[in-house]
Design a protein around this motif. Structure first.
Motif, PDB file in Angstrom:
ATOM      1  N   MET A 215      -5.424  21.701 -21.911  1.00  0.00           N
ATOM      2  CA  MET A 215      -5.418  21.517 -23.372  1.00  0.00           C
ATOM      3  C   MET A 215      -4.647  20.248 -23.737  1.00  0.00           C
ATOM      4  O   MET A 215      -3.652  19.913 -23.092  1.00  0.00           O
ATOM      5  CB  MET A 215      -4.783  22.727 -24.057  1.00  0.00           C
ATOM      6  N   ASN A 216      -5.112  19.560 -24.789  1.00  0.00           N
ATOM      7  CA  ASN A 216      -4.408  18.394 -25.289  1.00  0.00           C
ATOM      8  C   ASN A 216      -3.366  18.876 -26.309  1.00  0.00           C
ATOM      9  O   ASN A 216      -3.676  19.090 -27.485  1.00  0.00           O
ATOM     10  CB  ASN A 216      -5.401  17.419 -25.937  1.00  0.00           C
ATOM     11  N   ASP A 217      -2.137  19.058 -25.857  1.00  0.00           N
ATOM     12  CA  ASP A 217      -1.089  19.602 -26.712  1.00  0.00           C
ATOM     13  C   ASP A 217      -0.730  18.661 -27.863  1.00  0.00           C
ATOM     14  O   ASP A 217      -0.398  19.110 -28.966  1.00  0.00           O
ATOM     15  CB  ASP A 217       0.162  19.910 -25.892  1.00  0.00           C
ATOM     16  N   ALA A 218      -0.798  17.364 -27.614  1.00  0.00           N
ATOM     17  CA  ALA A 218      -0.469  16.398 -28.675  1.00  0.00           C
ATOM     18  C   ALA A 218      -1.471  16.506 -29.818  1.00  0.00           C
ATOM     19  O   ALA A 218      -1.104  16.440 -30.998  1.00  0.00           O
ATOM     20  CB  ALA A 218      -0.458  14.987 -28.101  1.00  0.00           C
ATOM     21  N   LEU A 219      -2.740  16.690 -29.479  1.00  0.00           N
ATOM     22  CA  LEU A 219      -3.770  16.850 -30.506  1.00  0.00           C
ATOM     23  C   LEU A 219      -3.576  18.169 -31.244  1.00  0.00           C
ATOM     24  O   LEU A 219      -3.710  18.228 -32.475  1.00  0.00           O
ATOM     25  CB  LEU A 219      -5.155  16.787 -29.860  1.00  0.00           C
ATOM     26  N   ARG A 220      -3.235  19.235 -30.512  1.00  0.00           N
ATOM     27  CA  ARG A 220      -3.010  20.546 -31.139  1.00  0.00           C
ATOM     28  C   ARG A 220      -1.867  20.477 -32.155  1.00  0.00           C
ATOM     29  O   ARG A 220      -1.993  20.979 -33.280  1.00  0.00           O
ATOM     30  CB  ARG A 220      -2.691  21.577 -30.060  1.00  0.00           C
ATOM     31  N   VAL A 221      -0.783  19.831 -31.778  1.00  0.00           N
ATOM     32  CA  VAL A 221       0.363  19.716 -32.672  1.00  0.00           C
ATOM     33  C   VAL A 221       0.012  18.862 -33.897  1.00  0.00           C
ATOM     34  O   VAL A 221       0.400  19.184 -35.026  1.00  0.00           O
ATOM     35  CB  VAL A 221       1.567  19.102 -31.923  1.00  0.00           C
ATOM     36  N   ALA A 222      -0.729  17.782 -33.684  1.00  0.00           N
ATOM     37  CA  ALA A 222      -1.117  16.912 -34.801  1.00  0.00           C
ATOM     38  C   ALA A 222      -2.016  17.647 -35.790  1.00  0.00           C
ATOM     39  O   ALA A 222      -1.888  17.483 -37.009  1.00  0.00           O
ATOM     40  CB  ALA A 222      -1.820  15.668 -34.267  1.00  0.00           C
ATOM     41  N   LEU A 223      -2.910  18.480 -35.264  1.00  0.00           N
ATOM     42  CA  LEU A 223      -3.759  19.291 -36.150  1.00  0.00           C
ATOM     43  C   LEU A 223      -2.905  20.241 -36.980  1.00  0.00           C
ATOM     44  O   LEU A 223      -3.080  20.365 -38.194  1.00  0.00           O
ATOM     45  CB  LEU A 223      -4.773  20.088 -35.314  1.00  0.00           C
ATOM     46  N   ARG A 224      -1.956  20.890 -36.325  1.00  0.00           N
ATOM     47  CA  ARG A 224      -1.081  21.839 -37.022  1.00  0.00           C
ATOM     48  C   ARG A 224      -0.248  21.148 -38.091  1.00  0.00           C
ATOM     49  O   ARG A 224      -0.155  21.620 -39.228  1.00  0.00           O
ATOM     50  CB  ARG A 224      -0.172  22.518 -36.003  1.00  0.00           C
ATOM     51  N   ASP A 225       0.339  20.009 -37.745  1.00  0.00           N
ATOM     52  CA  ASP A 225       1.258  19.326 -38.661  1.00  0.00           C
ATOM     53  C   ASP A 225       0.553  18.770 -39.895  1.00  0.00           C
ATOM     54  O   ASP A 225       1.164  18.654 -40.964  1.00  0.00           O
ATOM     55  CB  ASP A 225       1.985  18.198 -37.932  1.00  0.00           C
ATOM     56  N   THR A 226      -0.706  18.384 -39.749  1.00  0.00           N
ATOM     57  CA  THR A 226      -1.432  17.796 -40.883  1.00  0.00           C
ATOM     58  C   THR A 226      -2.270  18.817 -41.642  1.00  0.00           C
ATOM     59  O   THR A 226      -2.823  18.504 -42.695  1.00  0.00           O
ATOM     60  CB  THR A 226      -2.372  16.670 -40.405  1.00  0.00           C
ATOM     61  N   GLY A 227      -2.357  20.033 -41.102  1.00  0.00           N
ATOM     62  CA  GLY A 227      -3.163  21.053 -41.769  1.00  0.00           C
ATOM     63  C   GLY A 227      -4.638  20.923 -41.498  1.00  0.00           C
ATOM     64  O   GLY A 227      -5.454  21.656 -42.084  1.00  0.00           O
TER      65      GLY A 227
END
Length: 255
Positions: free
Chosen positions: A1-13
């Motif tokens: 999994m791309n964790d950086a992409l997952r976190v960016a999705l979460r942080d921006t909604g």
């Protein structure tokens, strides 16, 4: 999994669906980026990173390094860190300013590179161009011979798209394009293409290309010789806006 992409999705909604809509791809494609750590196309990476308010390198670090030819990596590191780039091309549009279709046509010319390899090299070339879209991009001055504008690489449609793209790029404050007109006779550029990169500490490195691989040079005498060639080449060019007008004029001739 791309964790950086997952976190960016979460942080921006953003959701997978909303990001897919923003980028212009199918949600299944974004799912693959996230769950399978697939690497998006260069233009999709840039749009996605912008939507997620991140730098491309924050989400997909070292993409270009993964895809670069081994012998090209030393120059790519220099290019990535450069504050200024001075490029001369007598045969093709500089790689940093090529469209995808033009790059593919250049790489398929002669049929010497397997199709699977062409796709990889095109993607790598497009990835390199991301340095021109950074918050603090390098100052790029590109000089090309007028013959580059008139050589039918890929056919009329590809040439028209490429020249219009080149003219558009030339309007950005950090990109200057100059053309050596066909009325110029012999000049230093006839000896071949080269690039000069200035690092943040003001050191200068050069890059020379050939049929097999490129050569990075840094010896003082070699850099002095390339700088002399640059001054000669630059002295034969049209002004920036005269060059842009010529590029647009030739673009209209490719119908």
């Amino acid at each position: 999994m791309n964790d950086a992409l997952r976190v960016a999705l979460r942080d921006t909604g953003h959701t997978i669906e909303s990001l897919a809509e923003r980028v212009g791809v199918d949600p299944k494609t974004v799912s693959r980026w996230l769950l399978e750590d697939r690497i998006p196309h260069a233009r999709h990476r840039l749009t996605a990173a912008d939507a997620l308010q991140k730098n491309v390198s924050d989400i997909w670090p070292d993409i270009s390094r993964r895809r670069a030819l081994v012998w090209f990596r030393p120059w790519q590191e220099i290019e990535r860190e450069a504050t200024t780039l001075r490029s001369f091309e007598s045969l093709v549009v500089p790689g940093l300013l090529q469209t995808e279709a033009y790059a593919r046509a250049v790489l398929t010319g002669g049929g010497l590179i397997p199709r699977s390899e062409v796709a990889r090299l095109v993607d790598h070339r497009m990835s390199r161009q991301l340095i021109l879209h950074r918050e603090e991009p390098p100052l790029l001055t590109a000089v090309l011979d007028e013959a580059v504008l008139r050589r039918p690489v890929g056919g009329p449609a590809v040439m028209r798209e490429q020249l219009l793209s080149l003219a558009e790029a030339s309007t950005r404050p950090h990109i200057r394009v100059h053309v050596v007109p066909s009325t110029v006779g012999e000049y230093a550029g006839l000896n071949g293409p080269f690039v000069l990169a200035t690092a943040p500490d003001h050191r200068i490195a050069g890059y020379l290309d050939n049929q097999l691989q490129g050569q990075v040079v840094s010896e003082q005498a070699e850099i002095a010789a390339i700088l002399a060639a640059w001054e000669n080449v630059r002295g034969e060019t049209l002004s920036h806006w005269q060059s842009v007008d010529l590029i647009r004029e030739v673009a209209q001739s490719w119908q």
